[in-house]
Scaffold this motif. Structure first.
Motif, PDB file in Angstrom:
ATOM      1  N   LEU A 145       0.822  -1.215   0.000  1.00 18.81           N
ATOM      2  CA  LEU A 145       0.000   0.000   0.000  1.00 18.81           C
ATOM      3  C   LEU A 145       0.854   1.262   0.000  1.00 18.81           C
ATOM      4  N   LEU A 146       1.980   1.215   0.684  1.00 20.95           N
ATOM      5  CA  LEU A 146       2.900   2.357   0.647  1.00 20.95           C
ATOM      6  C   LEU A 146       3.404   2.590  -0.766  1.00 20.95           C
ATOM      7  N   TYR A 147       3.769   1.518  -1.439  1.00 20.55           N
ATOM      8  CA  TYR A 147       4.213   1.629  -2.840  1.00 20.55           C
ATOM      9  C   TYR A 147       3.116   2.244  -3.703  1.00 20.55           C
ATOM     10  N   TRP A 148       1.865   1.813  -3.486  1.00 23.30           N
ATOM     11  CA  TRP A 148       0.755   2.331  -4.293  1.00 23.30           C
ATOM     12  C   TRP A 148       0.529   3.816  -4.033  1.00 23.30           C
ATOM     13  N   LEU A 149       0.609   4.210  -2.778  1.00 26.01           N
ATOM     14  CA  LEU A 149       0.431   5.631  -2.460  1.00 26.01           C
ATOM     15  C   LEU A 149       1.538   6.481  -3.072  1.00 26.01           C
ATOM     16  N   ARG A 150       2.756   5.974  -3.073  1.00 27.23           N
ATOM     17  CA  ARG A 150       3.874   6.726  -3.647  1.00 27.23           C
ATOM     18  C   ARG A 150       3.744   6.858  -5.160  1.00 27.23           C
ATOM     19  N   ARG A 151       3.043   5.944  -5.795  1.00 29.59           N
ATOM     20  CA  ARG A 151       2.792   6.048  -7.234  1.00 29.59           C
ATOM     21  C   ARG A 151       1.737   7.091  -7.540  1.00 29.59           C
ATOM     22  N   GLY A 152       0.822   7.305  -6.578  1.00 33.34           N
ATOM     23  CA  GLY A 152      -0.290   8.215  -6.809  1.00 33.34           C
ATOM     24  C   GLY A 152      -0.048   9.587  -6.218  1.00 33.34           C
ATOM     25  N   ALA A 153      -1.157  10.251  -5.907  1.00 37.80           N
ATOM     26  CA  ALA A 153      -1.070  11.610  -5.367  1.00 37.80           C
ATOM     27  C   ALA A 153      -2.146  11.808  -4.307  1.00 37.80           C
ATOM     28  N   SER A 156      -5.009  13.685   1.439  1.00 36.06           N
ATOM     29  CA  SER A 156      -5.016  13.609   2.898  1.00 36.06           C
ATOM     30  C   SER A 156      -4.050  12.510   3.350  1.00 36.06           C
ATOM     31  N   LEU A 157      -2.797  12.886   3.581  1.00 42.38           N
ATOM     32  CA  LEU A 157      -1.798  11.893   3.937  1.00 42.38           C
ATOM     33  C   LEU A 157      -2.042  11.306   5.329  1.00 42.38           C
ATOM     34  N   GLU A 158      -2.586  12.115   6.234  1.00 44.03           N
ATOM     35  CA  GLU A 158      -2.850  11.610   7.582  1.00 44.03           C
ATOM     36  C   GLU A 158      -3.897  10.505   7.550  1.00 44.03           C
ATOM     37  N   TRP A 162      -3.613   6.417   8.427  1.00 45.02           N
ATOM     38  CA  TRP A 162      -4.486   5.616   9.294  1.00 45.02           C
ATOM     39  C   TRP A 162      -4.994   4.391   8.564  1.00 45.02           C
ATOM     40  N   PHE A 163      -5.533   4.603   7.376  1.00 42.55           N
ATOM     41  CA  PHE A 163      -6.148   3.508   6.637  1.00 42.55           C
ATOM     42  C   PHE A 163      -5.113   2.468   6.198  1.00 42.55           C
ATOM     43  N   THR A 164      -3.922   2.935   5.856  1.00 38.40           N
ATOM     44  CA  THR A 164      -2.867   1.984   5.491  1.00 38.40           C
ATOM     45  C   THR A 164      -2.513   1.100   6.685  1.00 38.40           C
ATOM     46  N   GLY A 165      -2.377   1.711   7.852  1.00 31.93           N
ATOM     47  CA  GLY A 165      -2.083   0.928   9.049  1.00 31.93           C
ATOM     48  C   GLY A 165      -3.199  -0.035   9.399  1.00 31.93           C
ATOM     49  N   LEU A 166      -4.446   0.409   9.282  1.00 32.87           N
ATOM     50  CA  LEU A 166      -5.577  -0.467   9.558  1.00 32.87           C
ATOM     51  C   LEU A 166      -5.613  -1.642   8.594  1.00 32.87           C
ATOM     52  N   ALA A 167      -5.423  -1.358   7.309  1.00 34.57           N
ATOM     53  CA  ALA A 167      -5.457  -2.424   6.312  1.00 34.57           C
ATOM     54  C   ALA A 167      -4.330  -3.418   6.530  1.00 34.57           C
ATOM     55  N   VAL A 201      -1.458   3.296  14.310  1.00 26.63           N
ATOM     56  CA  VAL A 201      -0.658   4.409  14.835  1.00 26.63           C
ATOM     57  C   VAL A 201       0.636   4.560  14.040  1.00 26.63           C
ATOM     58  N   ILE A 202       1.285   3.432  13.747  1.00 27.33           N
ATOM     59  CA  ILE A 202       2.517   3.482  12.955  1.00 27.33           C
ATOM     60  C   ILE A 202       2.249   4.087  11.588  1.00 27.33           C
ATOM     61  N   GLY A 203       1.156   3.661  10.956  1.00 25.65           N
ATOM     62  CA  GLY A 203       0.810   4.198   9.639  1.00 25.65           C
ATOM     63  C   GLY A 203       0.548   5.693   9.679  1.00 25.65           C
ATOM     64  N   ARG A 204      -0.164   6.125  10.712  1.00 20.80           N
ATOM     65  CA  ARG A 204      -0.473   7.558  10.838  1.00 20.80           C
ATOM     66  C   ARG A 204       0.804   8.381  10.995  1.00 20.80           C
ATOM     67  N   LEU A 205       1.775   7.866  11.708  1.00 18.17           N
ATOM     68  CA  LEU A 205       3.001   8.614  11.946  1.00 18.17           C
ATOM     69  C   LEU A 205       3.989   8.514  10.785  1.00 18.17           C
ATOM     70  N   ALA A 206       4.051   7.354  10.146  1.00 15.77           N
ATOM     71  CA  ALA A 206       5.097   7.104   9.155  1.00 15.77           C
ATOM     72  C   ALA A 206       4.709   7.463   7.723  1.00 15.77           C
ATOM     73  N   ILE A 207       3.466   7.156   7.346  1.00 20.46           N
ATOM     74  CA  ILE A 207       3.081   7.322   5.941  1.00 20.46           C
ATOM     75  C   ILE A 207       3.229   8.761   5.456  1.00 20.46           C
ATOM     76  N   PRO A 208       2.762   9.781   6.197  1.00 14.75           N
ATOM     77  CA  PRO A 208       2.923  11.148   5.683  1.00 14.75           C
ATOM     78  C   PRO A 208       4.369  11.528   5.417  1.00 14.75           C
ATOM     79  N   ARG A 209       5.307  10.932   6.129  1.00 20.17           N
ATOM     80  CA  ARG A 209       6.719  11.237   5.917  1.00 20.17           C
ATOM     81  C   ARG A 209       7.306  10.458   4.752  1.00 20.17           C
ATOM     82  N   LEU A 210       6.687   9.330   4.424  1.00 20.12           N
ATOM     83  CA  LEU A 210       7.240   8.468   3.383  1.00 20.12           C
ATOM     84  C   LEU A 210       6.625   8.717   2.026  1.00 20.12           C
TER      85      LEU A 210
END
Length: 213
Positions: A145-153, A156-158, A162-167, A201-210
């Motif tokens: 999912l991180l790879y997919w988000l980085r391909r897109g745009a 709402s990164l926050e 959350w949703f990436t971590g939940l999934a 929680v990890i997704g919420r903190l990490a994804i916006p930075r990545l």
């Protein structure tokens, strides 16, 4: 003037190259492959529980894993859609699914109160193993999912975090849950749900930075 304009357009187009199409179907396939890879990994390293097919699994086993699966699918679908934002898009399904999963730990805690047991009643010999194993199992789907988000745009990164971590936590938990023979309310309601909260929680903190675009 027209020649200068044509030369300018030609110069801008020289560096252009065709790109692969970006569709939600490809994202769904990517998540599916990630989950299948996780199940294969769990089967290889841990082994799947034979009781699933022999009828030993209690109803709460199916309820817990069914709710986690719904949460994982709803959250993953939202993440895939958020990579291609459009006006009017709503992503309420993961919130409702998370609320349903949240009932499980409440049920686990309530189940020990009448017996007068303390927090130690929620522990068992494999509780920490299930917690850590579910977290490890979540990394494959989370990475996809991180790879997919980085391909897109995503806008709402926050929320995407959350949703990436939940999934990741929910789908990884379901994959690992296929190997766990404990079907008690306390075990499933706490130690198979807690990893989802941690990965959220990890997704919420990490994804916006990545994810940057």
């Amino acid at each position: 003037m027209k020649r200068d304009r044509d030369n300018l357009i030609a110069g801008l187009a020289d560096d252009l190259a065709p790109v692969r199409g970006f569709s939600a179907r490809d994202g769904a396939v990517l998540v599916t492959l990630a989950v299948l890879a996780t199940v294969l990994g769990v089967s290889f390293f841990q082994g799947l529980w034979a009781g699933i097919l022999s009828g030993e699994a209690e109803p709460f086993f199916w309820i817990t894993n069914g709710l986690l699966l719904l949460l994982g699918l709803a959250s993953a679908s939202a993440v895939v859609a958020m990579a291609s934002p459009h006006v009017g898009a709503r992503h309420d399904a993961p919130n409702w699914a998370a609320a349903m999963v949240g009932i499980l730990p409440v049920a686990a805690i309530i189940s020990v109160i009448p017996h007068g047991h303390g927090p130690s009643a929620l522990m068992d010999p494999v509780s920490i193993h299930c917690l850590t194993s579910s977290l490890i199992a979540s990394t494959v789907t989370g990475g996809a999912l991180l790879y997919w988000l980085r391909r897109g745009a995503p806008v709402s990164l926050e929320k995407a975090g959350w949703f990436t971590g939940l999934a990741a936590g929910a789908l990884g938990g379901v994959a690992y849950g296929l190997s766990c023979p404990l079907t008690t309310v306390t075990h499933l309601g706490i130690w198979h749900v807690l990893p989802v909260a941690i990965t959220a929680v990890i997704g919420r903190l990490a994804i916006p930075r990545l994810v940057n675009w």
